[in-house]
Write a protein that holds these residues in place. Structure first.
Motif, PDB file in Angstrom:
ATOM      1  N   LEU A 128       0.823  -1.216   0.000  1.00  0.00           N
ATOM      2  CA  LEU A 128       0.000   0.000   0.000  1.00  0.00           C
ATOM      3  C   LEU A 128       0.854   1.262   0.000  1.00  0.00           C
ATOM      4  N   LEU A 129       0.475   2.199  -0.874  1.00  0.00           N
ATOM      5  CA  LEU A 129       1.038   3.556  -0.820  1.00  0.00           C
ATOM      6  C   LEU A 129      -0.075   4.491  -0.348  1.00  0.00           C
ATOM      7  N   VAL A 130       0.214   5.266   0.682  1.00  0.00           N
ATOM      8  CA  VAL A 130      -0.732   6.301   1.085  1.00  0.00           C
ATOM      9  C   VAL A 130      -0.198   7.607   0.540  1.00  0.00           C
ATOM     10  N   LEU A 131      -0.981   8.230  -0.333  1.00  0.00           N
ATOM     11  CA  LEU A 131      -0.550   9.465  -0.974  1.00  0.00           C
ATOM     12  C   LEU A 131      -1.444  10.598  -0.500  1.00  0.00           C
ATOM     13  N   GLY A 132      -0.843  11.746  -0.259  1.00  0.00           N
ATOM     14  CA  GLY A 132      -1.645  12.907   0.132  1.00  0.00           C
ATOM     15  C   GLY A 132      -1.160  14.145  -0.582  1.00  0.00           C
ATOM     16  N   TRP A 133      -1.914  15.217  -0.425  1.00  0.00           N
ATOM     17  CA  TRP A 133      -1.470  16.516  -0.940  1.00  0.00           C
ATOM     18  C   TRP A 133      -2.022  17.600  -0.030  1.00  0.00           C
ATOM     19  N   GLY A 134      -1.302  18.724   0.045  1.00  0.00           N
ATOM     20  CA  GLY A 134      -1.799  19.871   0.797  1.00  0.00           C
ATOM     21  C   GLY A 134      -1.831  19.618   2.295  1.00  0.00           C
ATOM     22  N   SER A 135      -2.815  20.209   2.944  1.00  0.00           N
ATOM     23  CA  SER A 135      -2.805  20.322   4.405  1.00  0.00           C
ATOM     24  C   SER A 135      -3.070  19.018   5.130  1.00  0.00           C
ATOM     25  N   THR A 136      -3.371  17.945   4.418  1.00  0.00           N
ATOM     26  CA  THR A 136      -3.661  16.680   5.093  1.00  0.00           C
ATOM     27  C   THR A 136      -2.383  15.937   5.467  1.00  0.00           C
ATOM     28  N   ARG A 137      -1.232  16.509   5.152  1.00  0.00           N
ATOM     29  CA  ARG A 137       0.021  15.797   5.363  1.00  0.00           C
ATOM     30  C   ARG A 137       0.187  15.341   6.821  1.00  0.00           C
ATOM     31  N   GLY A 138      -0.057  16.241   7.779  1.00  0.00           N
ATOM     32  CA  GLY A 138       0.175  15.907   9.180  1.00  0.00           C
ATOM     33  C   GLY A 138      -0.574  14.649   9.588  1.00  0.00           C
ATOM     34  N   ALA A 139      -1.876  14.636   9.327  1.00  0.00           N
ATOM     35  CA  ALA A 139      -2.702  13.501   9.756  1.00  0.00           C
ATOM     36  C   ALA A 139      -2.298  12.222   9.020  1.00  0.00           C
ATOM     37  N   ILE A 140      -2.069  12.329   7.703  1.00  0.00           N
ATOM     38  CA  ILE A 140      -1.731  11.140   6.917  1.00  0.00           C
ATOM     39  C   ILE A 140      -0.380  10.588   7.352  1.00  0.00           C
ATOM     40  N   HIS A 141       0.568  11.472   7.533  1.00  0.00           N
ATOM     41  CA  HIS A 141       1.926  11.056   7.867  1.00  0.00           C
ATOM     42  C   HIS A 141       1.961  10.359   9.230  1.00  0.00           C
ATOM     43  N   LEU A 142       1.299  10.966  10.210  1.00  0.00           N
ATOM     44  CA  LEU A 142       1.298  10.369  11.550  1.00  0.00           C
ATOM     45  C   LEU A 142       0.580   9.017  11.550  1.00  0.00           C
ATOM     46  N   ALA A 143      -0.555   8.988  10.832  1.00  0.00           N
ATOM     47  CA  ALA A 143      -1.314   7.733  10.785  1.00  0.00           C
ATOM     48  C   ALA A 143      -0.472   6.634  10.149  1.00  0.00           C
ATOM     49  N   ALA A 144       0.189   6.966   9.023  1.00  0.00           N
ATOM     50  CA  ALA A 144       0.997   5.970   8.334  1.00  0.00           C
ATOM     51  C   ALA A 144       2.145   5.506   9.214  1.00  0.00           C
ATOM     52  N   LYS A 145       2.747   6.446   9.927  1.00  0.00           N
ATOM     53  CA  LYS A 145       3.880   6.064  10.781  1.00  0.00           C
ATOM     54  C   LYS A 145       3.468   5.110  11.895  1.00  0.00           C
ATOM     55  N   ARG A 146       2.266   5.347  12.422  1.00  0.00           N
ATOM     56  CA  ARG A 146       1.780   4.440  13.468  1.00  0.00           C
ATOM     57  C   ARG A 146       1.672   3.009  12.947  1.00  0.00           C
ATOM     58  N   VAL A 147       1.136   2.902  11.719  1.00  0.00           N
ATOM     59  CA  VAL A 147       0.955   1.558  11.157  1.00  0.00           C
ATOM     60  C   VAL A 147       2.305   0.960  10.749  1.00  0.00           C
ATOM     61  N   MET A 148       3.161   1.826  10.193  1.00  0.00           N
ATOM     62  CA  MET A 148       4.494   1.370   9.790  1.00  0.00           C
ATOM     63  C   MET A 148       5.267   0.801  10.969  1.00  0.00           C
TER      64      MET A 148
END
Lengths: 544, 619
Positions: B521-541
């Motif tokens: 899985l690749l989680v891709l984001g753009w703009g202001s959602t970076r914080g939430a997406i990045h933290l969420a992905a790191k938790r799962v990673m």
């Protein structure tokens, strides 16, 4: 009209030909636009503005093709928005002579909102509206100036809406120069365009223009040669409103305040009873009443309805920048980025130091010198720095004291010139109610007066002086004074003296002072090394 | 966002360690919540903590006191891994019953509730719609750790010896009592606040000492009630030497523009018109007169961009800032900028639409409008900042592109980025890149649409320069700048304008992936959602899943390797605050299946909802 609105320097003589572009003119044969183009091409060489400093901006419509046919800078923009682009151009570079070419649909319909605001904002723009009472480029629909009942492709049974009067609208929108001319009268057109160009502030000119294809004879009922002396009235400043083939009709103010047509010699009406045209009247009532005069009830006026002086937006904007910059210091990105409070982290986060209330706040009026100046001044052993740290008051007392001459802003230019000659001074301080309001130097006289035709006895000092926003205390350093002078690009600066009263110092005096100070300091350091240079304010005046 | 320890966090006698925490101050508009929120941020920074905030003002300008609509909030997320203002609140401070009612839902179970008992009067309870005092509700006491004190009385008592101060003024300082207490709970110092108070009320008699006394009294309440009071310390993150400050997105854009304007030697002219949430850009730039910034508040959105484009034409850096409804109005002149190939910066601080929509709420719904919302083939570069501080770099990058390629550039910020604040490491002025371009030399032959062979950008001669007089406009031109209606010329120019924008991609850094470089899985984001997406992905990673996370800042043109990156994963998840606009573009361009995770609630993603979605997508 003021001549100060345009650069006084004369470029190489230009002729009409210099303004003809290589583009093929593509208006319909017989279109009124040709005459207007000719007129503008003959006016431009007379402005004394080099052609690279002229920009024509237009919207959309037949008239808006205009810029393509002129060998100046030109911007053919979108429908109705030319005033907005012109505003941006003028704000970005106030030195440019900016012209807006528009039509009745472009300016008054789709661009109606911009029309009102470009008028009231009073940038130094020239706006020429070609009024042919029809949409020509889209092939014949009614426009906001089409007469009530006019039959067009979109009003096959006649329009049912009231037309707008462009001159009335311009006056109501607080335009400072409002005029009207006719495409069939080249001499009048030229005269009006010249007056518009010279007016400092927004100039609006409505041109009665004929559309030979879709609204032929649009203005024939007033402008045809055989009727125009009876149906048009030419407004001339200082002259009574007289018209008619026999010059025997006039306009009088009735008891209820309206303007009415009278015949000279009838019912005892004499010339002195008529309204005398004064475009410079402060209140707009007269101009408005004139704008309401329309054939057939009244003669339709052409000429300059209104020409008054108001603060000019682009000038005010530049002044505001200079004033604020003088107060806050020049651009300092380093301090802007740090903002009001910041933390300096050292030792890998073990040492955190916080600074609150940074120095780039708007209300911080104390600091005039920017950081670079201060940095440069820290070296106490450099003789130049020591000279720069001296109080500016010393320059005044040692070089300017005996020679401070003052004048009132209402005095004439000739008074100033005679003072320059008699007192052998370079700068005169302009004082009003005991306070300095500006300075006038020989440079201002040469730049603004020498090459112009202004009446030196009649023109007031206030029109050419440099207004002063920066008043330094005499205890400020020489460096502060230089900083303020360089920011405001002024030649001299008024001082508030600790002993009371005001004085003025100029660049020459500052340079002489620094020079002599450095010579002294260098000499002193050779004889007595290590001795501390004299510091502090309150030095003795030279002589009274 | 919850710290890992939080679910088990019970009040400790010793300061228990946390990686992060979230505090929300809530009260009446007049209770000074924004002030103590700001000061709490300063104190956090003094402890070396990262911070991210989101203010929550009432929609009404002057809402009635004590009512639900008058509640003003300030949320601070602080600690080591701070990238969002936080999903769930660990400590909620309420200054009246209305504040409790509005904010209680966001408080974590077993979270700390600090209430001003003095404001829970029958009158205030009634205004908030409570029939009985909720603080006495045993259910509430079971769910949360409640600290209730009469701050009003305690403040009066503290200041009883300050005889020159009126009682009403004394009560105004009760927010400092609260701040003092919260500072004790998180093991903070009070230095920054004391310095601020002493600066603010310098020379105002007893006001400064009185406010300091109140602040200290709040702090001491923690000390004396130590046995019942929870206390925490939070992990520091500011470990890199440098100069830092707190900044929100709109301010960062302004600073970036000013820095860039200096480095391309063009003064800024901003044409603006007030519109939420972009207004503060016009306000900020209007104050920067000593940077030669010229601000024109225009009569409408159209005039605003007209002024900006006119200024660009005359040699300035034309800027205009707006939100979606404003972009609708500006699109015609935007196209004029495309056609005349002039530099222009258009900042779209997106808000929830369509139409007026939710003016104060955030959304990412203008991407397709920025891409395609104009007549004709009209390519415009688009950039999207990933966080408030990223706005600075994005603004500099926007100016680089606009100046070098002679093109309007969209900055797609949003209401969230505009108003939330975070810590920013201030760049050194000398590190900001030089953005100047080679001007035309005097005496050169000037052909208005002659192009640079590499960038395909046309050459610009600015009015005022002798010998280069020429005409431009919205009509199609040939290379010589003459109006040309011929089909083949038009087709050539359409391709040239498109290809010009595509050459920008040659200068962009490739899209980088954090975590697995290929896999499930690749989680891709753009703009202001970076914080939430990045933290969420790191938790799962952290659990060793085959997961990569990447973020786009250049939306048009895209970095050259995007298609290749997308194809390395079995699935691609794209959380967006819209119905899948970027997904639509990427699917069309790369023929890769992409799953949209959409949220349209006027707020940004929470970390936990993205985390949950990621888990659903993984095998």
């Amino acid at each position: 009209m003021e001549s100060t609105a345009l650069p006084a320097t004369k470029p190489a003589e230009l002729t009409r030909k210099d303004f003809v572009s290589s583009a093929e003119v593509r208006w319909c044969p017989g279109c009124g636009d040709y005459a207007i183009l000719n007129s503008i091409q003959s006016v431009l060489p007379e402005l004394g503005v080099p052609k690279e400093k002229i920009v024509f901006v237009s919207g959309i419509g037949c008239s808006s093709r205009f810029p393509y046919y002129l060998e100046t800078y030109g911007f053919h923009s979108v429908h109705g928005r030319a005033p907005t682009l012109a505003t941006g151009i003028k704000v970005a570079n106030p030195e440019l002579s900016v012209w807006v070419i528009t039509g009745d649909g472009d300016a008054l319909s789709i661009g109606g909102n911009h029309f009102m605001h470009v008028m009231r904002r009073n940038l130094n723009l020239n706006i020429i509206l070609f009024n042919n009472k029809i949409y020509g480029l889209t092939k014949g629909q009614f426009s906001p100036t089409s007469v009530l009942g006019q039959v067009t492709k979109t009003s096959p049974y006649g329009t049912i809406e009231q037309p707008v009067n462009p001159v009335t609208l311009a006056i109501a929108s607080q335009a400072t120069f409002v005029a009207r001319t006719v495409d069939t009268q080249p001499a009048h057109m030229k005269q009006v365009f010249l007056a518009a160009a010279k007016h400092p502030g927004v100039s609006f000119v409505e041109v009665f223009q004929n559309c030979v294809i879709f609204n032929d004879n649009a203005w024939k009922d007033v402008s045809a040669p055989e009727v125009r002396s009876d149906r048009l009235i030419n407004l001339e400043a200082g002259k009574p409103l007289i018209f008619g083939a026999k010059s025997n009709k006039g306009v009088r103010a009735s008891k209820d305040g309206r303007y009415e047509v009278v015949t000279l010699g009838e019912h005892g009406v004499e010339e002195k009873d008529l309204v005398v045209h004064d475009p410079a009247r402060e209140d707009a009532t007269h101009a408005w009443l004139l704008s309401q005069m329309n054939y057939p009830e009244m003669p339709t006026p052409i000429g300059v309805f209104r020409s008054v002086k108001r603060p000019v937006y682009d000038v005010e904007l530049e002044e505001q920048i200079k004033r604020t910059t003088a107060k806050q210091g020049r651009r300092n990105l380093h301090s802007l980025l740090r903002g009001g409070s910041f933390w300096e982290v050292a030792e890998g986060g073990q040492d955190i130091k916080m600074t609150q209330g940074g120095k780039n706040r708007l209300d911080d009026e104390e600091s005039i010198a920017d950081e670079r100046t201060r940095e440069a001044l820290r070296d106490r052993n450099n003789p130049l720095n020591l000279a720069l740290r001296e109080p500016i008051g010393r320059v005044f007392y040692e070089y300017g004291y005996q020679r401070s001459v003052t004048i009132a802003p209402t005095d004439s230019i000739n008074t100033a010139i005679s003072l320059f000659k008699a007192q052998k001074v370079e700068t005169i301080m302009v004082m009003m109610n005991g306070k300095p309001v500006g300075t006038i130097s020989q440079r201002e006289i040469i730049m603004n007066v020498a090459l112009s035709t202004m009446d030196r006895d009649y023109t007031a000092v206030s029109t050419v002086m440099r207004p002063s926003f920066d008043l330094l205390d005499d205890t400020s350093t020489v460096a502060d004074a230089i900083n303020v002078l360089s920011i405001s690009s002024q030649y001299s600066i008024p001082l508030k003296l600790a002993k009371g009263g005001y004085g003025v110092v100029n660049f020459n005096q500052i340079l002489s002072f620094i020079h002599e100070k450095m010579v002294d300091l260098v000499a002193a350091s050779h004889t007595k090394p290590g001795e501390k240079a004299a510091e502090g304010a309150g030095s003795k005046p030279g002589e009274t | 966002m919850a710290s890992p320890k939080k679910s088990t966090a019970t009040p400790d006698l010793d300061a228990s360690q946390r990686t992060n925490a979230v505090v929300r101050f809530a009260g009446d508009s007049g209770d000074g919540m924004q002030v103590i929120g700001d000061l709490f941020c300063d104190e956090s920074a003094m402890m070396g903590l990262g911070i991210c905030t989101f203010p929550d003002y009432p929609a009404e300008i002057r809402a009635p006191k004590g009512t639900l609509s008058g509640v003003s909030g300030y949320q601070v997320h602080f600690g080591a891994t701070v990238e969002t203002p936080g999903d769930i609140v660990d400590a909620l401070v309420v200054m009246n019953p209305a504040a409790l009612k509005v904010n209680l839902d966001s408080l974590d179970r077993q979270g700390l509730l600090i209430a001003d008992l003095g404001a829970f009067t029958p009158d205030n309870l009634k205004k908030a719609g409570y029939e009985t005092n909720p603080l006495d509700d045993p259910g509430l006491q079971e769910r949360y750790k409640i600290l209730k004190y009469d701050f009003t009385e305690l403040t009066k008592e503290t200041l009883k010896d300050f005889t020159t101060i009126k009682t009403t003024d004394k009560l105004r300082s009760k927010n400092f009592f609260t701040l003092g207490l919260v500072c004790w709970i998180y093991s903070y110092k009070l230095d920054a606040t004391i310095e601020w108070i002493e600066g603010k009320w310098a020379g105002k008699g007893e006001l400064a000492p009185a406010n300091v006394a109140t602040l200290k009294a709040g702090y001491n309440l923690g000390l004396t009630a130590e046995l019942t009071m929870p206390r925490y310390t939070v992990t520091r993150s500011m470990n890199e030497n440098g100069v830092y400050r707190k900044i929100n997105g709109n301010d960062a854009i302004c600073l970036g523009l000013i820095a860039a304007s200096q480095n391309c030697f063009r003064d800024i002219v901003i044409g603006g018109y007030p519109i939420t949430p972009a207004t503060s850009i016009l306000e900020f730039l209007s104050a920067q007169k000593n940077f030669n910034v010229k601000a024109v508040q225009a009569e409408d959105e159209i005039a605003a961009i007209g002024v900006a484009l006119g200024a660009s034409y005359a040699g300035s850096l034309g800027v205009t800032a707006t939100s979606g409804p404003g972009v609708c109005l500006k699109s015609e002149i935007l196209n004029l900028a495309v056609m005349t190939e002039l530099p222009l910066i258009l900042i779209d601080v997106q808000r929830a639409g369509p139409s007026t929509g939710l003016p104060t709420k955030t959304e990412q719904t203008d991407l397709l409008q920025a891409m395609y919302g104009r007549n004709g083939e009209s390519p415009i570069p688009i950039l999207a900042p990933a966080s408030p501080s990223d706005c600075f770099d994005i603004a500099v990058e926007a100016v680089r592109i606009a100046i070098k390629w002679r093109t309007p550039v969209f900055i797609l910020s949003d209401g969230f980025t505009a108003h939330s604040s975070e810590v920013w490491k201030i760049p050194r002025v000398e590190d900001i890149p030089d953005l100047s371009v080679e001007p035309i030399r005097h005496g050169e032959k000037y052909v208005p649409y002659q192009r640079d062979p590499v960038t395909l950008a046309r050459r610009i001669a600015i009015p005022g320069r002798p010998g280069f007089e020429h005409r431009i406009g919205g009509l199609e031109k040939n290379e010589e700048g003459k109006v040309d209606y011929h089909g083949p010329n038009h087709e050539k120019m359409v391709h040239l304008r498109r290809n010009k924008i595509e050459t920008i991609a040659d200068t962009l850094p490739p899209l980088t992936v954090e975590g697995a470089q290929e896999g499930d899985l690749l989680v891709l984001g753009w703009g202001s959602t970076r914080g939430a997406i990045h933290l969420a992905a790191k938790r799962v990673m952290a659990e060793g899943k085959s997961l990569g996370v990447a973020h786009l800042r250049h939306m048009n043109p895209l970095p050259k390797n995007v298609g290749e990156v997308l194809r390395r994963y079995k699935k691609v998840l794209l959380p967006e605050l819209n119905l899948g606009q970027l997904a639509l573009l990427l699917r069309a361009k790369y023929l890769v299946d992409i799953q949209t995770f959409s949220s349209m609630q006027g707020r940004n993603f929470t970390v936990s909802e993205v985390e949950q979605k990621i888990r659903e997508m993984l095998p």
